[in-house]
Design an enzyme around this catalytic site. Structure first.
Site, mmCIF file in Angstrom:
data_model
loop_
_atom_site.group_PDB
_atom_site.id
_atom_site.type_symbol
_atom_site.label_atom_id
_atom_site.label_comp_id
_atom_site.label_asym_id
_atom_site.label_seq_id
_atom_site.Cartn_x
_atom_site.Cartn_y
_atom_site.Cartn_z
ATOM 1 N N GLU A 4 42.250 43.223 28.567
ATOM 2 C CA GLU A 4 43.129 42.189 29.095
ATOM 3 C C GLU A 4 43.068 42.192 30.619
ATOM 4 O O GLU A 4 42.741 43.211 31.225
ATOM 5 C CB GLU A 4 44.566 42.418 28.623
ATOM 6 C CG GLU A 4 45.098 43.808 28.925
ATOM 7 C CD GLU A 4 46.299 44.169 28.056
ATOM 8 O OE1 GLU A 4 47.413 43.733 28.398
ATOM 9 O OE2 GLU A 4 46.124 44.882 27.056
ATOM 10 N N LYS A 16 44.217 42.521 34.413
ATOM 11 C CA LYS A 16 45.239 43.314 35.109
ATOM 12 C C LYS A 16 45.901 42.399 36.144
ATOM 13 O O LYS A 16 45.289 42.035 37.140
ATOM 14 C CB LYS A 16 44.614 44.532 35.780
ATOM 15 C CG LYS A 16 45.629 45.435 36.469
ATOM 16 C CD LYS A 16 44.950 46.670 37.053
ATOM 17 C CE LYS A 16 45.971 47.550 37.754
ATOM 18 N NZ LYS A 16 46.567 46.908 38.942
#
Length: 208
Positions: free
Chosen positions: A33, A35
């Protein structure tokens, strides 16, 4: 506390090797994912009601910003379930979307006031306002990325990706770019793909 990090392919490969050796497996599934480049916060829900919200601070002690966090529309004030858990601490990032940042700086210029340097500084400054009304006017956004303390029998235990899916059922937004990949090469490929999309993302990121 802060996350560990890697800055090149060799460091990522070393991380992958340590994980595989530690788990005694040949290949690892990774939840990948973006940051977020914002401000990490913790939201504590007691019996389904948002009771406290704080910054991460030094990793042990944070700053109480509950009233300001309650002005952010993407943060649920209560959990939409019939039998809410006694305790659920949701961790995530408060940030300012790029479009909202540009609009804020246009308003600053129109008032003859100083522009903000970047979305992260604008979000951090907005969260620390003494007047929650000012925070509300800044159009901040929240994305969940995990949990801390909890007493919730419904929280998935095996996979981080399932935790994120569970949080969406509680009306917490998560990054739509999150995905699951298998193995080191797929992990690096995903990192590079998100890197190529970086300028077009609606928010600023500082890693994957």
């Amino acid at each position: 506390l802060s996350l560990s990090n890697a800055f090149d392919d060799a460091e990522v490969a070393a991380f992958d090797r340590r994980v595989r050796e530690g788990l005694s497996v040949d290949c690892v599934e990774y939840a990948v994912e973006p940051k977020f480049d914002g401000l990490a916060v913790s939201l504590c829900y007691e019996n389904g009601i948002l009771k406290t919200g704080a910054t991460r601070g030094d990793g042990n002690t944070g700053e109480d910003i509950t009233l300001n966090l309650k002005t952010i529309k993407s943060i649920p004030l209560s959990l939409p379930v019939e039998n809410p858990p006694p305790l659920l601490e949701v961790r995530g990032e408060v940030l300012m979307l790029k479009a909202d940042f540009l609009a804020l700086n246009q308003r600053q210029l129109a008032k003859g006031e100083k522009e903000f340097a970047n979305p992260r500084n604008a979000a951090a400054g907005s969260l620390r306002q003494l007047d929650p009304g000012i925070t509300a006017s800044r159009h901040l956004t929240f994305f969940a990325y995990g949990v801390g303390q909890y007493d919730d029998p419904h929280l998935p235990q095996d996979r981080h990706s399932d935790v994120l899916k569970y949080l969406t059922t509680l009306h917490f937004p998560v990054a739509k770019e999150c995905q699951i990949v298998t193995g080191l090469q797929a992990l690096l490929d995903c990192y590079r793909t998100i890197g190529m999309q970086r300028e077009d993302l609606p928010y600023a990121i500082d890693g994957v």
